[in-house]
Design a protein around this motif. Structure first.
Motif, PDB file in Angstrom:
ATOM      1  N   PHE A 294       0.801  -1.212   0.000  1.00 31.42           N
ATOM      2  CA  PHE A 294       0.000   0.000   0.000  1.00 31.42           C
ATOM      3  C   PHE A 294       0.842   1.275   0.000  1.00 31.42           C
ATOM      4  O   PHE A 294       0.591   2.178  -0.818  1.00 31.42           O
ATOM      5  CB  PHE A 294      -0.972   0.003   1.190  1.00 31.42           C
ATOM      6  N   PRO A 295       1.855   1.424   0.883  1.00 30.62           N
ATOM      7  CA  PRO A 295       2.622   2.681   0.885  1.00 30.62           C
ATOM      8  C   PRO A 295       3.224   3.003  -0.484  1.00 30.62           C
ATOM      9  O   PRO A 295       3.152   4.149  -0.950  1.00 30.62           O
ATOM     10  CB  PRO A 295       3.706   2.432   1.939  1.00 30.62           C
ATOM     11  N   ASP A 296       3.797   1.993  -1.137  1.00 29.43           N
ATOM     12  CA  ASP A 296       4.405   2.223  -2.444  1.00 29.43           C
ATOM     13  C   ASP A 296       3.360   2.543  -3.506  1.00 29.43           C
ATOM     14  O   ASP A 296       3.634   3.290  -4.457  1.00 29.43           O
ATOM     15  CB  ASP A 296       5.214   0.997  -2.882  1.00 29.43           C
ATOM     16  N   SER A 297       2.175   1.984  -3.353  1.00 34.66           N
ATOM     17  CA  SER A 297       1.121   2.269  -4.328  1.00 34.66           C
ATOM     18  C   SER A 297       0.766   3.755  -4.317  1.00 34.66           C
ATOM     19  O   SER A 297       0.383   4.320  -5.353  1.00 34.66           O
ATOM     20  CB  SER A 297      -0.126   1.419  -4.045  1.00 34.66           C
ATOM     21  N   VAL A 298       0.901   4.368  -3.155  1.00 32.94           N
ATOM     22  CA  VAL A 298       0.601   5.798  -3.036  1.00 32.94           C
ATOM     23  C   VAL A 298       1.771   6.636  -3.526  1.00 32.94           C
ATOM     24  O   VAL A 298       1.605   7.522  -4.372  1.00 32.94           O
ATOM     25  CB  VAL A 298       0.255   6.171  -1.577  1.00 32.94           C
ATOM     26  N   THR A 299       2.962   6.363  -3.009  1.00 31.29           N
ATOM     27  CA  THR A 299       4.109   7.207  -3.361  1.00 31.29           C
ATOM     28  C   THR A 299       4.418   7.168  -4.853  1.00 31.29           C
ATOM     29  O   THR A 299       4.802   8.188  -5.434  1.00 31.29           O
ATOM     30  CB  THR A 299       5.363   6.800  -2.558  1.00 31.29           C
ATOM     31  N   GLN A 300       4.227   6.028  -5.509  1.00 32.91           N
ATOM     32  CA  GLN A 300       4.544   5.951  -6.937  1.00 32.91           C
ATOM     33  C   GLN A 300       3.540   6.717  -7.796  1.00 32.91           C
ATOM     34  O   GLN A 300       3.779   6.965  -8.976  1.00 32.91           O
ATOM     35  CB  GLN A 300       4.657   4.501  -7.399  1.00 32.91           C
ATOM     36  N   THR A 301       2.417   7.123  -7.195  1.00 29.87           N
ATOM     37  CA  THR A 301       1.439   7.939  -7.906  1.00 29.87           C
ATOM     38  C   THR A 301       1.828   9.413  -7.881  1.00 29.87           C
ATOM     39  O   THR A 301       1.373  10.196  -8.722  1.00 29.87           O
ATOM     40  CB  THR A 301       0.041   7.753  -7.275  1.00 29.87           C
ATOM     41  N   PHE A 302       2.681   9.779  -6.920  1.00 34.00           N
ATOM     42  CA  PHE A 302       3.010  11.198  -6.744  1.00 34.00           C
ATOM     43  C   PHE A 302       4.505  11.499  -6.849  1.00 34.00           C
ATOM     44  O   PHE A 302       4.982  12.502  -6.342  1.00 34.00           O
ATOM     45  CB  PHE A 302       2.437  11.687  -5.410  1.00 34.00           C
ATOM     46  N   THR A 303       5.238  10.611  -7.491  1.00 34.02           N
ATOM     47  CA  THR A 303       6.635  10.860  -7.811  1.00 34.02           C
ATOM     48  C   THR A 303       6.814  10.667  -9.324  1.00 34.02           C
ATOM     49  O   THR A 303       6.059   9.927  -9.948  1.00 34.02           O
ATOM     50  CB  THR A 303       7.575   9.891  -7.067  1.00 34.02           C
ATOM     51  N   GLY A 304       7.796  11.355  -9.876  1.00 39.32           N
ATOM     52  CA  GLY A 304       8.011  11.249 -11.319  1.00 39.32           C
ATOM     53  C   GLY A 304       7.409  12.386 -12.109  1.00 39.32           C
ATOM     54  O   GLY A 304       7.206  12.268 -13.325  1.00 39.32           O
ATOM     55  N   GLY A 305       7.100  13.503 -11.414  1.00 37.36           N
ATOM     56  CA  GLY A 305       6.548  14.662 -12.108  1.00 37.36           C
ATOM     57  C   GLY A 305       5.219  14.358 -12.758  1.00 37.36           C
ATOM     58  O   GLY A 305       4.335  13.764 -12.140  1.00 37.36           O
ATOM     59  N   ASP A 306       5.088  14.736 -14.044  1.00 35.57           N
ATOM     60  CA  ASP A 306       3.820  14.479 -14.740  1.00 35.57           C
ATOM     61  C   ASP A 306       3.829  13.134 -15.462  1.00 35.57           C
ATOM     62  O   ASP A 306       2.937  12.838 -16.254  1.00 35.57           O
ATOM     63  CB  ASP A 306       3.493  15.603 -15.722  1.00 35.57           C
ATOM     64  N   GLN A 307       4.855  12.308 -15.162  1.00 35.10           N
ATOM     65  CA  GLN A 307       4.923  10.953 -15.715  1.00 35.10           C
ATOM     66  C   GLN A 307       5.159   9.936 -14.587  1.00 35.10           C
ATOM     67  O   GLN A 307       6.137   9.189 -14.597  1.00 35.10           O
ATOM     68  CB  GLN A 307       6.038  10.865 -16.761  1.00 35.10           C
ATOM     69  N   PRO A 308       4.266   9.900 -13.614  1.00 35.97           N
ATOM     70  CA  PRO A 308       4.399   8.923 -12.530  1.00 35.97           C
ATOM     71  C   PRO A 308       4.019   7.536 -13.030  1.00 35.97           C
ATOM     72  O   PRO A 308       3.592   7.376 -14.173  1.00 35.97           O
ATOM     73  CB  PRO A 308       3.403   9.421 -11.483  1.00 35.97           C
ATOM     74  N   LYS A 309       4.149   6.541 -12.164  1.00 36.91           N
ATOM     75  CA  LYS A 309       3.790   5.185 -12.573  1.00 36.91           C
ATOM     76  C   LYS A 309       2.277   5.019 -12.717  1.00 36.91           C
ATOM     77  O   LYS A 309       1.815   4.090 -13.373  1.00 36.91           O
ATOM     78  CB  LYS A 309       4.342   4.174 -11.569  1.00 36.91           C
ATOM     79  N   ALA A 310       1.506   5.897 -12.082  1.00 42.68           N
ATOM     80  CA  ALA A 310       0.043   5.853 -12.205  1.00 42.68           C
ATOM     81  C   ALA A 310      -0.534   7.226 -11.917  1.00 42.68           C
ATOM     82  O   ALA A 310       0.094   8.049 -11.242  1.00 42.68           O
ATOM     83  CB  ALA A 310      -0.547   4.817 -11.257  1.00 42.68           C
TER      84      ALA A 310
END
Length: 468
Positions: A294-310
């Motif tokens: 769960f924690p990674d599911s959230v952080t990967q949505t809000f990292t990577g600028g306008d090209q996050p993992k989701a």
């Protein structure tokens, strides 16, 4: 509208069934959830927050605690990361006020099994935070949990609506204090992704599908799901089921008065598969999703600028902690919308964590008294990623307008809410990694076309856990 709560019990090793809200999904909480926005609170909130911050806990309104110099306590919970760190701030304040020494003991899921091993070794913690109503009833049935003291009950009556008190009671006797609550009907999204995709906040399931498609068409995977944590998938199912089948069916399924082979379950699973089973919609695909916590599911949505993992991630208000860890600003980089209506109304599912005394003493009861107070709630509210059902807590304590809006909706709902379904079932079915509902929904994610087979396996696991 009925606003009482009814308590029933089950037989078998799984222990008792949980307290079930008898009221229909609360209109107040629904309305509150629908107006979550930056403008939900007045411009005076910042001023109030500063005024609230001036109170360091020494005012006449503070809860009175005994001096406990030399006393030692252990408190167990499954919390990790920022959630654990923020709770330790609450324990530190208790130490400061009483002179007691408190040690946080990291627990593993399912916590009942963890506590069982500790008790078997004659080393139980003094207090445990239980994330399921059924876990409280199991702890009482096993004679592990000790009744709350009159001082604890006084704080509960002062600060909590009856519904939250009843969730922590067994056969009319108070045991648990719901220190934390959760609005588990929210979808968080990356604002840059939505802007680039021209996506809009959906209000219905059909609109949700269209929004996901817009994000997909823009070149970003629509959804991030923490499938490695089975409870995330049960939360998806519960929101769909509550909105689609309605509160009466929801209560019946939670009590196992209808079987998991019921057509309403098939309909909800089919609907769930429409989104989570669509190719290219999950970050990492099904296999990657089942390896994402769960924690990674959230952080990967809000990292990577306008090209996050989701572009989006579904979960409760507590996701705010992980969003902050990703260095995203809530209200600017990250916003949310209520879980869309699948049926006639949007779903509103609540959850929570209750503190229970396992080793009865002056010190352990004092800690429970403190956790039932607005003083304790205020400390963690300021840290963010936290909601309290404590109506004595000044909303100015929350760090931003978004969380103040969610907290206000929770308090305004009073006794009208639906508690997390899996948390109402025996833990062997709804709260154990690799077993029961968690496992079957993880397997369903691998093969979302197998609705009938999933239903049969869910029913077999439920019948075994409920003892019928």
């Amino acid at each position: 509208m009925r606003t009482t709560l009814h308590t029933t019990r089950t037989s078998g090793a799984a222990g008792a069934r949980r307290t079930l809200p008898a009221a229909r999904a609360g209109a107040a909480l629904v309305a509150g959830a629908l107006v979550l926005s930056l403008g939900a609170c007045s411009s005076d909130d910042g001023k109030k927050d500063k005024e609230a911050g001036a109170d360091k806990g020494g005012s006449s309104a503070s809860v009175k605690l005994p001096k406990l110099d030399g006393a030692k306590l252990e408190v167990a919970a499954v919390w990790t990361g920022a959630e654990q760190d923020n709770f330790k701030k609450v324990l530190a304040e208790f130490e400061k006020r009483t002179g007691a020494k408190v040690t946080f003991v990291p627990a593993q899921d399912p916590i009942i099994n963890f506590l069982g091993s500790k008790i078997a070794g004659d080393a139980p913690p003094d207090v445990a935070l239980l994330p399921q109503v059924g876990a409280i009833k199991q702890a009482v049935a096993k004679k592990w949990a000790k009744p709350a003291s009159p001082e604890v009950e006084a704080q509960l009556k002062k600060n909590y609506d009856q519904g939250w008190q009843d969730l922590g009671a067994v056969d009319g006797k108070q045991y648990g204090v719901y220190f934390k609550a959760a609005n588990k009907s929210l979808v968080w999204y990356n604002t840059k992704v939505f802007e680039n995709a021209g996506a809009k906040e959906p209000k219905t399931w059909k609109e949700f599908q269209a929004t996901a498609q817009s994000v997909y068409d823009s070149g970003v995977t629509p959804l991030s799901v923490g499938g490695a944590d089975g409870w995330v998938l049960t939360d998806w199912f519960e929101n769909i089921y509550l909105s689609q089948a309605g509160p009466d069916k929801y209560d019946q399924l939670a009590e196992h008065k209808i079987k998991w082979t019921d057509p309403s379950v098939a309909k909800a699973l089919t609907t769930m598969a429409e989104l989570l089973g669509k190719k290219g919609y999950l970050a990492g695909g099904p296999s990657g999703t089942l390896q994402t916590g769960f924690p990674d599911s959230v952080t990967q949505t809000f990292t990577g600028g306008d090209q996050p993992k989701a572009g989006m991630v579904y979960e409760g208000d507590f996701a705010a902690v992980n969003i902050t860890q990703a260095k995203a600003k809530i209200g600017t980089d990250a916003k949310m919308f209520p879980f869309p209506a699948v049926g006639a109304k949007p779903p509103v599912v609540s959850g929570g964590d209750a503190a229970v005394v396992l080793k009865d003493s002056k010190a352990s009861q004092a800690l429970l008294t403190f956790l039932a107070s607005a003083d304790a709630a205020k400390i963690e509210a300021k840290a963010g990623g936290f909601l309290s059902p404590n109506k004595g807590l000044d909303l100015a304590a929350y760090p931003n307008d978004v969380q103040r809006s969610m907290a206000k909706a929770l308090i305004d709902a009073g006794n009208d809410f639906r508690f997390d379904m899996s948390d109402q079932t025996p833990q062997a079915f709804g709260g154990t990694p690799g077993k029961g509902e968690w496992k079957e929904l993880q397997d369903f994610l691998k093969n979302p076309k197998d609705v009938a087979g999933t239903q049969k396996r869910l029913e077999a696991a439920a019948a075994k856990a409920y003892g019928n």
